[in-house]
Scaffold this motif. Structure first.
Motif, short mmCIF file in Angstrom:
data_model
loop_
_atom_site.label_atom_id
_atom_site.label_comp_id
_atom_site.label_asym_id
_atom_site.label_seq_id
_atom_site.Cartn_x
_atom_site.Cartn_y
_atom_site.Cartn_z
N LEU A 484 0.80 -1.21 0.00
CA LEU A 484 0.00 0.00 0.00
C LEU A 484 0.84 1.27 0.00
N ASP A 485 1.91 1.30 0.79
CA ASP A 485 2.72 2.51 0.91
C ASP A 485 4.17 2.11 1.14
N LEU A 486 5.08 3.01 0.75
CA LEU A 486 6.51 2.76 0.86
C LEU A 486 7.23 4.07 1.12
N VAL A 487 8.09 4.10 2.13
CA VAL A 487 8.93 5.26 2.43
C VAL A 487 10.33 4.75 2.76
N HIS A 488 11.31 5.65 2.69
CA HIS A 488 12.69 5.27 2.97
C HIS A 488 13.48 6.49 3.39
N CYS A 489 14.65 6.24 3.96
CA CYS A 489 15.63 7.27 4.31
C CYS A 489 17.00 6.74 3.95
N GLU A 490 17.55 7.23 2.85
CA GLU A 490 18.83 6.70 2.38
C GLU A 490 20.01 7.21 3.19
N VAL A 491 19.80 8.15 4.12
CA VAL A 491 20.88 8.59 5.00
C VAL A 491 21.35 7.44 5.88
N ARG A 492 20.44 6.54 6.24
CA ARG A 492 20.77 5.40 7.11
C ARG A 492 21.00 4.12 6.32
N HIS A 493 21.44 4.27 5.09
CA HIS A 493 21.62 3.09 4.22
C HIS A 493 22.56 2.07 4.85
N HIS A 494 23.69 2.53 5.40
CA HIS A 494 24.69 1.61 5.97
C HIS A 494 24.56 1.50 7.49
N ASP A 495 23.65 2.23 8.13
CA ASP A 495 23.54 2.19 9.58
C ASP A 495 22.54 1.14 10.04
N TRP A 496 21.33 1.23 9.58
CA TRP A 496 20.30 0.25 9.93
C TRP A 496 19.24 0.24 8.83
N PRO A 497 18.42 -0.79 8.79
CA PRO A 497 17.36 -0.83 7.76
C PRO A 497 16.44 0.37 7.90
#
Length: 674
Positions: A484-497
């Protein structure tokens, strides 16, 4: 391109020294002669040897021919694409193949695979499964394909068009309905079938027929129409057995198989051995010749039966029963020292390997594709099987182990279903997409740079979440429900999911790792079961530390992304009054009166929410740190009727809101005004 003469090794097509050399080699000798004849004698007169020797180089001829097509000649009807007044398409990404079967072809010592992508086609080099070239963008959907040497024949709505790369060589016109089955007998004849209408064409007429008055394209009329009986039904498959000169096998939807002589347009034989026994007539889905064995043909039926037919004697040598259902495709392995193996496709996405010597199943490879297999074909003389399905993917399997079991060699995958949500990732080099395929959802990454970098996120962690899925939703399987919905934060790509999704009828949000391209075995859900409801919208803070879930009942809940801990509802519940008796837990208040359809968190820590209830058509702003209400912006007060919100998108302090009455409103958060 249809010339039977062998191509010299120095000018063999599809070589890999460079793009320019490959393009020059693609123009075969016959196409070059046709172009030279068109330049020298437009009326169709013969070209003498002196004129032939005085021709410009091949590169100049190609450029001159292209310039002539762009100026003088009208554009091909198949290339007249309806485009937007504001945007011009550049290329299609995330599309690998459609439901049309992939056609493998061998040119010299190189193998290629031609795949349809709806309104176009593309050619893959099987050595690395990379794009060799992309065909023209068409205005109609491709119904069927056929490859003869270097020529790609595509069946459109009414016409059948022959292409040499981006150049249209001619079109076959005469069908009253789309042709769904194509077959050829060498470079002499082509047979096309649309339902019960079967037309015969002469392939050698491509480029040689006189041009019509209104068009400069070559239009070819059919030689004849095969007279099929009414009880034959629709043609479902056709095959040209080796050494059967000018003959073609036609299979029907009623289970009949007939042998026709295309040169004399006569039916030679109707195979009666397939009708013997107590079996009811059943549709024949596919027909394939058995290599290295004359007169043998494999037939796949809709009831799961596979028959090996001796065509000369009209005798069934052996039969198999496929427990997985109808047979969608057939292929036989051949080559020096190759075992007698046959591969059949299933509607579930698995393929079955049969041992013809032992007359039993050798191996069943489950979940090779999502959905029915449309193609399963062995490359000539190689232990490599190429498969495709309706999940928009092409995979290559190699049989190199001692026990004869296949392993995945290469794959090219796209979006297995319609895309519902998308977002740029990695500085606009990738695109995160999510959607639904039948009754399951997916999350994938699509690359703008190379198609080889496309990947679908693994859902292997669902095995650790099965207890939650089965208990909360009754979902059975190893895939999540539609997205239904999808969001992300690529700043934390290598830190945590930091990729969060919401799915249909699930009262929790799921966490994904973009670095590992996989689902994490963690979920976001309120602690109190009374506060739980299906999640309809999600939002993540720009720092990637917090996320907010919007529920079906209008509630908002805040979570810590790294620890998945619940940080309370929005707004906060009031403090309970002290009591002498046991303290009762206060129910979390609702932020909206209906389903939350849009969420967004600004850089300043402001949460913007939108609901789909007609009585709550307003944009609400909340302070994320304190979880307190700030203000609300009415959206439908001055509009007729009772509109409700549908979608919310933001860019900085500007928020675009779509209402169900067709209105698109832009709200300024700084001034709190529409």
């Amino acid at each position: 391109p249809l010339s039977p003469d062998p191509v010299p090794v120095a000018s063999r097509p599809f070589r890999r020294p460079g793009a320019r050399a490959r393009y020059r080699a693609m123009l075969s000798s016959r196409v070059r002669r046709l172009q030279e004849a068109a330049e020298a004698a437009p009326s169709g007169d013969a070209v003498d040897e002196k004129t032939e020797k005085s021709r410009p180089p091949l590169s100049q001829l190609a450029l001159r021919h292209r310039a002539k097509l762009q100026t003088d000649a009208p554009i091909s009807g198949a290339l007249r694409v309806r485009e937007s007044a504001l945007f011009r398409p550049v290329r299609a990404i995330g599309m690998v193949t459609s439901e049309v079967p992939v056609v493998p072809v061998a040119l010299g010592d190189a193998d290629f695979a031609v795949a349809s992508v709806g309104r176009g086609f593309q050619v893959f080099d099987c050595e690395h499964l990379r794009l060799a070239y992309i065909g023209p963008r068409l205005n109609e959907k491709i119904r069927a394909m056929l490859v003869v040497g270097e020529v790609v024949v595509t069946s459109m709505k009414r016409d059948i068009i022959a292409w040499h790369k981006l150049l249209e060589l001619g079109r076959f016109r005469g069908h009253t309905q789309p042709a769904t089955v194509l077959g050829n007998v060498g470079t002499s004849y082509m047979l096309s079938a649309g339902g019960s209408e079967v037309l015969l064409w002469r392939l050698s007429d491509v480029g040689l027929q006189p041009k019509s008055e209104n068009s400069e394209r070559c239009v070819i009329a059919p030689m004849a129409k095969l007279d099929l009986t009414a009880d034959f039904g629709d043609v479902t498959a056709m095959c040209h057995p080796p050494t059967y000169i000018h003959k073609m096998l036609l299979a029907s939807s009623t289970g009949e198989l007939q042998l026709w002589n295309l040169r004399s347009r006569e039916r030679i034989h109707t195979f009666e051995s397939l009708r013997r026994g107590k079996r009811a007539p059943c549709r024949i889905n596919c027909v394939a010749e058995v290599p290295n064995a004359l007169d043998l043909v494999g037939l796949g039926f809709a009831d799961g039966r596979i028959a090996i037919l001796q065509a000369r004697e009209d005798r069934v040598l052996m039969e198999f029963e496929q427990a997985q259902g109808q047979v969608t495709t057939l292929s036989f392995r051949h080559g020096p020292g190759a075992p007698a193996h046959m591969v059949s496709g299933t509607p579930s996405g698995a393929f079955v390997v049969w041992d013809l010597d032992k007359k039993r199943v050798h191996h069943v490879h489950e979940e090779a594709h999502r959905g029915p297999l449309t193609t399963a074909s062995f490359l000539p003389g190689q232990p490599v099987l190429i498969t495709s399905g309706r999940d928009n993917s092409i995979r290559m399997w190699i049989f190199e182990s001692a026990d004869g079991l296949p392993r995945l060699l290469r794959s090219r995958i796209g979006c297995p279903g319609p895309v519902r949500k998308m977002s740029f990732y990695s500085g606009e080099r990738d695109l995160l997409v999510g959607g639904a395929d039948a009754n399951s959802g997916f999350v994938a990454r699509v690359s703008f740079i190379r198609d080889a970098q496309n990947a679908e996120f693994s859902q292997g962690a669902t095995s650790k979440l099965n207890s939650f899925l089965h208990g909360a939703w009754g979902y059975a399987g190893n895939r999540l429900p539609p997205l239904l919905d999808l969001v992300h934060c690529e700043v934390r790509h290598h830190d945590w999911p930091a990729v969060i999704t919401a799915h249909e009828k699930t009262d929790a949000a799921f966490l994904w790792s973009a670095a590992h391209v996989a689902l994490s075995p963690k979920v976001f859900k309120p602690e109190d079961p009374k506060d739980r409801a299906p999640v309809t919208s999600v939002a993540i803070s720009p720092c990637g530390s917090y996320c907010v879930l919007g529920l079906e009942n209008g509630a908002l809940h805040k979570f810590n992304v790294q620890s998945q801990l619940h940080r309370g509802s929005i707004p906060r519940p009031p403090e309970p009054e002290p009591e002498t008796t046991k303290r009762r837990k206060v129910e979390a208040p609702k932020a909206h009166r209906g389903r939350v359809c849009g969420l967004m968190i600004t850089v300043g820590g402001v949460l913007v929410s939108l609901a789909s209830h007609p009585a709550d058509c307003q944009l609400r702003l909340w302070k994320l740190a304190t979880q307190e209400a700030m203000l609300s912006v009415p959206l439908g007060s001055d509009r007729p009727g009772s509109p409700s919100g549908l979608l919310l998108r933001a860019h900085g302090t500007l928020v675009a809101v779509c209402l169900d009455d067709g209105a698109l409103l832009v709200v300024d958060l700084s001034g709190a005004a529409v």
